[in-house]
Enzyme design. Structure first.
Site, PDB file in Angstrom:
ATOM      1  N   HIS A  62      49.153  42.603  88.566  1.00 57.67           N
ATOM      2  CA  HIS A  62      48.342  41.477  89.040  1.00 57.67           C
ATOM      3  C   HIS A  62      47.257  42.011  89.968  1.00 57.67           C
ATOM      4  O   HIS A  62      47.560  42.656  90.972  1.00 57.67           O
ATOM      5  CB  HIS A  62      49.245  40.488  89.775  1.00 57.67           C
ATOM      6  CG  HIS A  62      48.523  39.257  90.237  1.00 57.67           C
ATOM      7  ND1 HIS A  62      48.014  38.332  89.359  1.00 57.67           N
ATOM      8  CD2 HIS A  62      48.212  38.808  91.471  1.00 57.67           C
ATOM      9  CE1 HIS A  62      47.427  37.364  90.040  1.00 57.67           C
ATOM     10  NE2 HIS A  62      47.538  37.625  91.323  1.00 57.67           N
ATOM     11  N   ASP A  64      44.219  40.687  92.136  1.00 57.93           N
ATOM     12  CA  ASP A  64      43.426  39.565  92.642  1.00 57.93           C
ATOM     13  C   ASP A  64      41.956  39.956  92.570  1.00 57.93           C
ATOM     14  O   ASP A  64      41.555  41.007  93.072  1.00 57.93           O
ATOM     15  CB  ASP A  64      43.871  39.215  94.061  1.00 57.93           C
ATOM     16  CG  ASP A  64      45.221  38.515  94.051  1.00 57.93           C
ATOM     17  OD1 ASP A  64      45.419  37.644  93.187  1.00 57.93           O
ATOM     18  OD2 ASP A  64      46.071  38.838  94.890  1.00 57.93           O
ATOM     19  N   ASP A 122      50.065  33.481  89.591  1.00 59.05           N
ATOM     20  CA  ASP A 122      49.979  33.461  91.061  1.00 59.05           C
ATOM     21  C   ASP A 122      49.074  32.358  91.584  1.00 59.05           C
ATOM     22  O   ASP A 122      48.302  32.582  92.495  1.00 59.05           O
ATOM     23  CB  ASP A 122      49.462  34.836  91.525  1.00 59.05           C
ATOM     24  CG  ASP A 122      49.447  34.958  93.032  1.00 59.05           C
ATOM     25  OD1 ASP A 122      50.335  34.387  93.672  1.00 59.05           O
ATOM     26  OD2 ASP A 122      48.538  35.618  93.579  1.00 59.05           O
ATOM     27  N   HIS A 150      41.693  32.318  92.298  1.00 65.63           N
ATOM     28  CA  HIS A 150      42.675  31.624  93.130  1.00 65.63           C
ATOM     29  C   HIS A 150      42.767  32.061  94.588  1.00 65.63           C
ATOM     30  O   HIS A 150      43.563  31.474  95.330  1.00 65.63           O
ATOM     31  CB  HIS A 150      44.059  31.618  92.460  1.00 65.63           C
ATOM     32  CG  HIS A 150      44.680  32.966  92.246  1.00 65.63           C
ATOM     33  ND1 HIS A 150      44.684  33.601  91.031  1.00 65.63           N
ATOM     34  CD2 HIS A 150      45.348  33.791  93.081  1.00 65.63           C
ATOM     35  CE1 HIS A 150      45.330  34.752  91.131  1.00 65.63           C
ATOM     36  NE2 HIS A 150      45.740  34.889  92.362  1.00 65.63           N
TER      37      HIS A 150
HETATM   38 ZN   LIG Z   1      46.933  36.496  93.054  1.00 71.87          ZN
END
Ligand SMILES: [Zn+2]
Length: 1042
Positions: free
Chosen positions: A262, A264, A374, A579
């Site tokens: 993951h 971001d 997430d 997000h």
């Molecule tokens: Zn995230």
């Protein structure tokens, strides 16, 4: 083979700890097995470095002036980059051995070899060695130059003290190891086995016989294995293989282990660092794919792949190659992993449209699962949007973060607002960053809430959030557990295989209807008000620019639809909907970059609007050179401020047809107000002010609070008896940890009304087409606000233009309206529709929603009457009992200590109504507040007659979007997107005044409905909708004469 000694003693704890010490990296490494992992070592031949504040491309970096460096050197500060040149000479004596470069430094490293990135090196991500050769051959070159590019930030940024604290700009970094070493592969394998055996002994527990078998096997291995005598290892290995080769039964649960990382897209580090995080993480994943043909890696977010394509074309080509082999699996289908609550319906569609098209173009196929592990909640419209974008499967795990209620499923059918269903799976281990331990494997089965209904689960492994991804050790652990009695079966698998297996069990699954509300992070609806305001504004600009460009395309043979520019602006908006950006949970550096993206969208978007308006006007003579444009699909009569010569403005009441324009009124052509009643404004001797437009009558007390709001025709009062509306309230807002994210239930216990001073209320605009009153309010010693309360002629709502100077710490500002309405549920607008949530705290599921999100409006209605609260840039809201509350500003300090400090401007509006909110027109009113009429300058004279491109016969159906089709070969095909907004089955007519040649339904990816064209009747189309259904149309326009 030497026989293993039988265990003489049977004490569980001493036996277990004995084995632990045998593999410990901390204790007894002088004599244990771990201490033998690496054999001979030698320093690198030469180390030099070059430090830069910039993120340079490789070719440029290696040209720079490198200075001698040593192990132990410091470099930095935060966000800088240190390039190391590493010259190696492998000793001749190491022929036949596996040779590693062992590298340990702070920061995130990337190894470059022969001009290409080859592997990430990050201590935090357990990547501290680079394999130079599996087996050094006589003829292999033994001298080599590598570069290690070290970013001065950790996997999770550079927080000062705590992970989510604002970054420490002065942080320094150190290189603590740079050497060559021989790795003993047989020791490594035994270590993996022993750790797994220990995991089983501990994880299965003392009431499980397999636990003892694991423990005694491990103990025997320690007995037979002499770390100093490699010739003892095969016996030990044989013991382990015998144990792991004991198979489980047919009913074993199957775990689908998918490599993942993951990343971001921006969070505790800037967007630009994410580009490098992708390279570091994915090149490592590629290396694992090469070494492990069964290893599969799922990768989401088209934007990140686009970056890699631009900055690391060689790596991109390798990703494509491994995608063909099925090892690199693009997932998600969206441009970024966007927030699941705040983006508009259209923006959510564009996430998929941009994402799926990118995946198709670059990897030959679209994604078949939506991947959002997430994100802070999931809109009830997502199932419909997914289905119409070719996606039937959904994966997340975030609902495991619920603070109050534990979500009852891990595998279920998720039914959206319109009834669309998708198969949803939450990896039962409640994480997307598994390490491959036995504990996690056992948890995946034990915690699975759908045991017995389905026998398959996902297991996403690899360091995540800041990148990193899987390691070889994780892969080796999972391979070893492929089928061992006592544990679930573990397959290195793909999301596709997992969902196919789950599909087979779907007849057994339960259904969850409506939104997936996350009972945490509810502050993200409000934090960083400026980002949210720009998000709403930019969604509007792109809507308007696409509509006007489409109309110009239809009417002007010379006009070129700015498809590429609009695509790029959309991509910027979509990027900011990541997000941790639109949610306001990012560092200051990211917020600043996001604001630059918004500035680009606004300035370029406005240029496109002007260009389209000019093309629409061309050749039509008229007065003033000003075009009044209505971008909404219904006729509007509103007060508009028209620019006058000399920079002045004058207010005029104008009527503009739906999705069309009207000439600007000249002073002579101004519409008479009759039969509309002008606005009356009256100030009483006590200082209170009454505004009345014949539709509603508003009374403000001398401090600006709303004491009465009456629907004139019926005399109904909307404000609760004895209460006041427009009451600002301040709360203490100290969460447990996630500062920018969380507002806790207990903040409600700290409510303090902000009281104004009598005598501050004054009349602003005196009445006529507009009346207003304004006041100042000191919120606290440091913060103040001013507000103009505005009522226009003919307008069913009163607006509150608000300016706040906000300088607080851990305070939450809201405004409240106690309504004379009683209802157990309130209605909130969401993407392409609305939904109800309770106004009481009966059950834990009810009170966990003490702070919720909404888009442009919320409404509290009882039979025959209601009160709606509209807004132009807010998302946080709540209704408790009869009190409607809009969340305005927060003041968290982490991860951005400066967030929300300073000046803010926003507008909310209050609309009392008879009947239902649907029949009363709350939805168009909220649109009007968000899409003001535009007064656009025309290059020449503006048209003299009004014109409308589209209208819809039913108020239940909203024509939301008009744009050029993505793949329109001649360019003269438009896409129209409509949705049913009332929650009803409805037939309606779409009227078009454009020269339409063919109309055909399409999906959200603009693929034609195989049913073929719709019958066109006199420039009308009949359409049928079910509640909250979204439908898209392709309109092929007739060619224009040149
Ligand atoms: Zn995230």
């Amino acid at each position: 083979m030497a026989a293993a000694a039988a265990p003489a003693l049977k004490h569980w704890r001493t036996t277990l700890e004995r084995v632990e010490k045998f593999v410990s990296p901390l204790y007894f490494t002088d004599c244990n097995l771990r201490g033998r992992l690496f054999g001979d070592s030698c320093p690198v031949a030469e180390l030099s470095s070059f430090l830069t504040p910039e993120r340079l491309p490789y070719q440029e970096a290696v040209q720079q002036d490198f200075r001698p460096a040593r192990v132990g050197d410091s470099f930095g500060p935060t966000w800088w980059t240190c390039w190391f040149r590493v010259e190696l000479t492998i000793p001749e004596a190491w022929v036949g051995q596996e040779v590693h470069l062992r590298w340990e430094s702070d920061g995130e490293g990337l190894v470059w070899r022969d001009g290409e990135p080859v592997q990430g090196l990050t201590k935090e991500g357990e990547k501290t060695s680079y394999v130079l050769t599996d087996k050094l051959e006589e003829e292999d070159p033994r001298s080599l130059t590598l570069y290690v590019e070290v970013a001065c930030n950790g996997l999770l940024g550079a927080g000062k003290g705590s992970m989510i604290a604002a970054p420490d700009p002065e942080k320094m970094f150190q290189v603590s190891r740079a050497e060559l070493a021989v790795l003993h592969r047989d020791v490594y394998k035994l270590l993996v086995d022993l750790e797994l055996l220990l995991g089983m002994a501990k994880g299965l527990g003392e009431d499980n016989q397999r636990s003892f078998q694991a423990l005694y096997t491990a103990n025997q291995i320690v007995n037979v294995c002499d770390p100093a005598q490699p010739e003892t290892f095969p016996v030990a290995q044989a013991l382990a293989s015998k144990f792991f080769g004991q198979r489980g039964g047919e009913s074993q649960h199957t775990i689908h282990a998918v490599g993942h990382c993951h990343i971001d897209t921006a969070w505790l580090w800037p967007f630009k660092e994410t580009v490098r995080k992708c390279a570091r993480s994915w090149v490592t994943a590629i290396q694992l794919m090469e070494r492990n043909p069964e290893f599969i890696f799922a990768c989401s977010q088209a934007q990140q792949l686009q970056w890699v394509k631009s900055y690391y074309p060689g790596l991109h080509a390798r990703l494509q190659e491994f995608a063909c082999r099925g090892q690199f699996v693009p997932v998600g289908g969206t441009w970024v992993e966007m927030d699941g609550n705040l983006p508009s319906g259209e923006a959510m569609v564009r996430q998929f449209l941009q994402g799926q098209n990118f995946f198709l173009q670059e990897f030959g196929k679209m994604c078949s699962e939506f991947w959002l592990p997430d994100t802070f909640g999931y809109s009830a419209q997502l199932p419909q949007i997914m289905r119409s974008c070719g996606i039937r499967h959904f994966l997340t795990q975030k609902l495991s973060w619920n603070l109050v209620n534990s979500f009852p499923h891990h595998t279920f059918l998720w039914e959206g607002l319109d009834g669309s269903r998708v198969l949803a799976h939450f990896p039962p281990g409640d994480s997307y960053g598994m390490q491959g331990s036995v504990e996690e494997v056992l948890k995946t089965v034990a915690k699975n809430r759908d045991k017995g209904r389905t026998n398959h689960s996902a297991f996403l492994f690899g360091f995540g959030d800041g990148g990193g991804g899987p390691t070889q050790t994780m892969v080796d652990r999972l391979k070893r557990l492929c089928d061992t009695d006592g544990l679930p079966r573990v397959q290195l698998s793909s999301p596709g295989r997992l969902f196919s297996a789950l599909e087979k069990d779907s007849g057994q699954l339960c259904t969850w209807v409506g939104e997936l509300f996350l009972e945490l992070h509810n502050g993200t609806y409000t934090t960083h008000a400026q980002i949210k305001k720009e998000n709403r504004e930019c969604e509007r600009i792109l809507h308007d620019a696409e509509l006007l460009s489409s109309l110009a395309l239809a009417r002007s043979a010379q006009f070129l639809y700015p498809a590429a520019q609009l695509r790029d602006l959309w991509r910027l908006l979509l990027l900011n909907q990541f997000h941790d950006v639109v949610t306001g949970s990012c560092i200051q550096l990211v917020a600043e970059e996001a604001m630059c993206h918004y500035e680009d969208i606004r300035s370029h978007g406005n240029t496109l609007l002007s260009a389209a308006a000019a093309a629409l006007c061309a050749g039509e003579p008229g007065p003033e050179g000003l075009l009044i444009v209505n971008t909404l699909p219904w006729k509007r009569t509103e007060v508009l401020a028209l620019p006058r010569p000399g920079g002045a403005h004058s207010l005029a009441l104008v009527t503009v047809p739906s999705m069309g324009y009207a000439p600007a009124p000249t002073p002579a052509s101004l519409q008479p107000l009759l039969p509309q009643q002008p606005v009356f404004v009256m100030q009483e001797t006590d200082g209170s002010v009454t505004l009345d437009n014949g539709i509603i009558r508003v009374r403000l007390d001398p401090t600006g609070r709303l004491t009465s709001l009456v629907l004139v025709a019926s005399g109904r009062e909307a404000i609760a008896e004895g209460a006041v509306g427009n009451q600002f309230v301040l709360f203490d807002d100290v969460p447990l940890y996630w500062d920018a994210w969380d507002v806790m239930d207990y903040h409600l216990e700290t409510r303090k009304p902000v009281l104004g001073q009598a005598g501050t209320l004054a009349v602003g605009t005196e009445g006529g087409v507009r009346g207003s009153a304004w006041f100042l309010l000191q919120i606290s010693p440091n913060s103040r606000l001013s507000q103009e309360v505005v009522l226009d002629v003919g307008c069913p709502y009163v607006r509150f233009h608000t300016e706040v100077h906000w300088h607080e710490a851990h305070k939450f500002l809201k405004v409240e309206f106690p309504a004379r309405v009683r209802s157990p549920q309130a209605t909130y607008e969401v993407q392409f529709g609305h939904l109800q949530r309770p106004t009481h705290y009966n059950t834990s599921w009810d009170w966990a929603r003490f702070e919720v999100w909404a888009h442009r409006w919320m409404d509290l209605s009882e039979h025959g009457f209601g009160l709606a609260l509209l807004n132009d840039c807010k998302y946080g809201a709540s209704v408790q009992g009869s009190v409607l509350s809009l969340s305005l500003l927060r003041a968290p300090k982490s991860p951005d200590a400066t967030v929300d400090m300073g000046r803010h401007e926003f507008t909310y509006a209050l609309m009392p109504h008879e009947g239902s909110f649907q029949d009363a027109g709350v939805i168009p009113a909220a649109y009007s507040l968000n899409f003001p009429l535009l007064a656009l300058p025309a290059p020449g004279p503006a048209p003299t007659a009004a014109w409308s491109a589209f209208s819809v016969s039913s108020p239940a159906v909203v024509l939301e979007t008009v744009k050029q089709a993505e793949t329109s070969s001649q360019g003269r095909t438009l896409v129209l997107r409509l949705y049913e907004a009332h929650g009803s089955h409805v037939d309606c007519w779409l009227h078009m005044s454009l020269p339409v040649q063919e109309a055909v339904l399409c999906d959200l990816l603009e693929r034609r409905d195989p049913a073929g064209p719709l019958p066109l009747q006199d420039a009308r189309l009949k359409l049928t909708f079910s509640p909250f259904q979204v439908q898209s149309l392709l309109l092929v326009l007739q060619p224009l004469p040149n």
